[in-house]
Design a protein around this motif. Structure first.
Motif, PDB file in Angstrom:
ATOM      1  N   VAL A   1       0.867  -1.174   0.000  1.00  0.00           N
ATOM      2  CA  VAL A   1       0.000   0.000   0.000  1.00  0.00           C
ATOM      3  C   VAL A   1       0.903   1.223   0.000  1.00  0.00           C
ATOM      4  O   VAL A   1       1.842   1.303   0.788  1.00  0.00           O
ATOM      5  CB  VAL A   1      -0.901   0.005   1.254  1.00  0.00           C
ATOM      6  CG1 VAL A   1      -1.839   1.209   1.246  1.00  0.00           C
ATOM      7  CG2 VAL A   1      -1.682  -1.303   1.351  1.00  0.00           C
ATOM      8  N   PHE A  16       0.464  -1.704  -5.156  1.00  0.00           N
ATOM      9  CA  PHE A  16       1.400  -2.288  -6.118  1.00  0.00           C
ATOM     10  C   PHE A  16       1.901  -3.593  -5.521  1.00  0.00           C
ATOM     11  O   PHE A  16       1.592  -3.918  -4.362  1.00  0.00           O
ATOM     12  CB  PHE A  16       2.541  -1.309  -6.447  1.00  0.00           C
ATOM     13  CG  PHE A  16       3.332  -0.833  -5.272  1.00  0.00           C
ATOM     14  CD1 PHE A  16       4.483  -1.495  -4.884  1.00  0.00           C
ATOM     15  CD2 PHE A  16       2.921   0.272  -4.533  1.00  0.00           C
ATOM     16  CE1 PHE A  16       5.221  -1.058  -3.789  1.00  0.00           C
ATOM     17  CE2 PHE A  16       3.653   0.719  -3.434  1.00  0.00           C
ATOM     18  CZ  PHE A  16       4.807   0.049  -3.068  1.00  0.00           C
ATOM     19  N   GLU A  22      12.000   2.663   3.259  1.00  0.00           N
ATOM     20  CA  GLU A  22      10.643   2.961   3.736  1.00  0.00           C
ATOM     21  C   GLU A  22      10.309   1.900   4.774  1.00  0.00           C
ATOM     22  O   GLU A  22      10.130   0.730   4.421  1.00  0.00           O
ATOM     23  CB  GLU A  22       9.627   2.876   2.585  1.00  0.00           C
ATOM     24  CG  GLU A  22       9.796   3.926   1.491  1.00  0.00           C
ATOM     25  CD  GLU A  22       8.633   3.924   0.496  1.00  0.00           C
ATOM     26  OE1 GLU A  22       7.743   3.048   0.572  1.00  0.00           O
ATOM     27  OE2 GLU A  22       8.632   4.812  -0.375  1.00  0.00           O
ATOM     28  N   GLU A  27       7.928  -0.126   7.222  1.00  0.00           N
ATOM     29  CA  GLU A  27       6.485  -0.397   7.150  1.00  0.00           C
ATOM     30  C   GLU A  27       6.103  -1.590   8.036  1.00  0.00           C
ATOM     31  O   GLU A  27       6.897  -2.510   8.220  1.00  0.00           O
ATOM     32  CB  GLU A  27       6.073  -0.707   5.692  1.00  0.00           C
ATOM     33  CG  GLU A  27       6.582   0.345   4.715  1.00  0.00           C
ATOM     34  CD  GLU A  27       5.881   0.413   3.379  1.00  0.00           C
ATOM     35  OE1 GLU A  27       4.920  -0.356   3.153  1.00  0.00           O
ATOM     36  OE2 GLU A  27       6.297   1.257   2.557  1.00  0.00           O
ATOM     37  N   ASP A  86      10.222  -1.287   2.488  1.00  0.00           N
ATOM     38  CA  ASP A  86       9.840  -1.213   1.069  1.00  0.00           C
ATOM     39  C   ASP A  86      10.961  -0.410   0.394  1.00  0.00           C
ATOM     40  O   ASP A  86      10.871   0.812   0.284  1.00  0.00           O
ATOM     41  CB  ASP A  86       8.475  -0.521   0.970  1.00  0.00           C
ATOM     42  CG  ASP A  86       8.105  -0.134  -0.452  1.00  0.00           C
ATOM     43  OD1 ASP A  86       8.731  -0.666  -1.397  1.00  0.00           O
ATOM     44  OD2 ASP A  86       7.189   0.708  -0.611  1.00  0.00           O
ATOM     45  N   LYS A 116      10.508  -0.868  -7.486  1.00  0.00           N
ATOM     46  CA  LYS A 116       9.973  -1.428  -6.236  1.00  0.00           C
ATOM     47  C   LYS A 116      10.122  -2.933  -6.081  1.00  0.00           C
ATOM     48  O   LYS A 116       9.953  -3.440  -4.972  1.00  0.00           O
ATOM     49  CB  LYS A 116       8.461  -1.130  -6.181  1.00  0.00           C
ATOM     50  CG  LYS A 116       8.072   0.329  -6.017  1.00  0.00           C
ATOM     51  CD  LYS A 116       8.191   0.755  -4.577  1.00  0.00           C
ATOM     52  CE  LYS A 116       7.418   2.030  -4.273  1.00  0.00           C
ATOM     53  NZ  LYS A 116       7.592   2.428  -2.844  1.00  0.00           N
ATOM     54  N   THR A 121       4.438   3.669   4.434  1.00  0.00           N
ATOM     55  CA  THR A 121       5.513   4.227   5.265  1.00  0.00           C
ATOM     56  C   THR A 121       5.178   5.616   5.789  1.00  0.00           C
ATOM     57  O   THR A 121       4.564   6.417   5.076  1.00  0.00           O
ATOM     58  CB  THR A 121       6.849   4.258   4.466  1.00  0.00           C
ATOM     59  OG1 THR A 121       7.927   4.395   5.384  1.00  0.00           O
ATOM     60  CG2 THR A 121       6.918   5.404   3.451  1.00  0.00           C
TER      61      THR A 121
HETATM   62 MG   LIG Z   1       6.077   1.927   0.675  1.00  0.00          MG
END
Ligand SMILES: [Mg+2]
Ligand SMILES: O=C([O-])CC(=O)C(=O)O
Length: 220
Positions: free
Chosen positions: A19, A41, A67, A69, A98, A119, A188
């Motif tokens: 997310v 994604f 990031e 999370e 992430d 990513k 994040t």
């Molecule tokens: Mg992220």
């Protein structure tokens, strides 16, 4: 065959659903609008990296961001799961990063292209050990932190999420069936920044779990 153990969910080859923009302070720092629906994604299971191995900066990036999370590990699959029973589908949690090639993501955004190269590369999803559900009784109110070379960069709280965990489980499962062993990365908080080769990343969910990773460059 030995029974599979959810505490090693990353070995199961299941989906990683991410997310984005779920914290207003992070959406703002990247000059993105506050979403009215979750931004989603995917990462492939080959993105997982465990403590003891390095996070690799992809050859094609010179701006790799962390990031931190909260990851939600699905214990019971389902389709169109109502919010009211969503938490029954959770087996536990994992602290996740992430990792994002921000330069590549910026280029993809400007061209209207998907974020896959930014990513989903190898080592883009560092994770902690599995955290059984009972150890985080209120996942909507835990602090996440991340340090780079002992300097605090991210320090947020899951209470700042725009979309709650039950809402995300319900929303996602309406069109992507959730399976046992899937992982949802919940977005994040602010403070994302670049990491370099040889940096040391440390992250934690309060003092419930901590993890540490080195950064290296991908060699040809
Ligand atoms: Mg992220
Ligand atoms: O900033 C992004 O790339 C979107 C995202 O993954 C997040 O907000 O966690």
């Amino acid at each position: 065959m030995a029974a599979r153990n959810i505490s090693r969910f990353w070995e199961w080859g299941r989906k990683i659903i991410c997310v984005g923009r779920n914290y207003a302070d992070h959406a703002k720092e990247l000059k993105n609008a506050i979403p009215t629906e979750p931004v989603l994604f995917l990462k492939p299971p080959s993105a997982y990296v465990r403590e003891g191995s390095s996070i690799l900066v992809p050859m094609y990036s010179s701006n790799l961001h962390h990031e931190v999370e909260l990851g939600v590990v699905i214990g019971k699959g389902g389709t169109a799961i109502p919010q009211s029973t969503a938490m029954e589908h959770v087996a536990g949690y994992a602290l996740c990063l992430d990792m994002t090639a921000r330069d590549v993501q910026d280029e993809c955004k400007s061209k209207g292209l998907p974020w896959t190269m930014a990513k989903a590369f190898n080592t883009s999803c560092p994770i902690s050990e599995f955290i059984p559900k009972e150890r985080i009784p209120d996942p909507g109110n835990v602090k996440l932190w991340l340090k780079v070379n002992d300097q605090l960069r991210q320090n947020g709280c899951t209470s700042q999420m725009i979309f709650s965990i039950p809402y995300l489980i319900s929303y996602i499962s309406e069109f992507i069936t959730l399976e046992e062993g899937d992982l949802i990365l919940t977005g994040t908080p602010k403070g994302v920044s670049a990491v370099q080769q040889h940096d040391k990343l440390q992250a934690g969910i309060e003092d419930i779990v901590t993890m540490s990773f080195r950064v290296d460059r991908q060699h040809q």
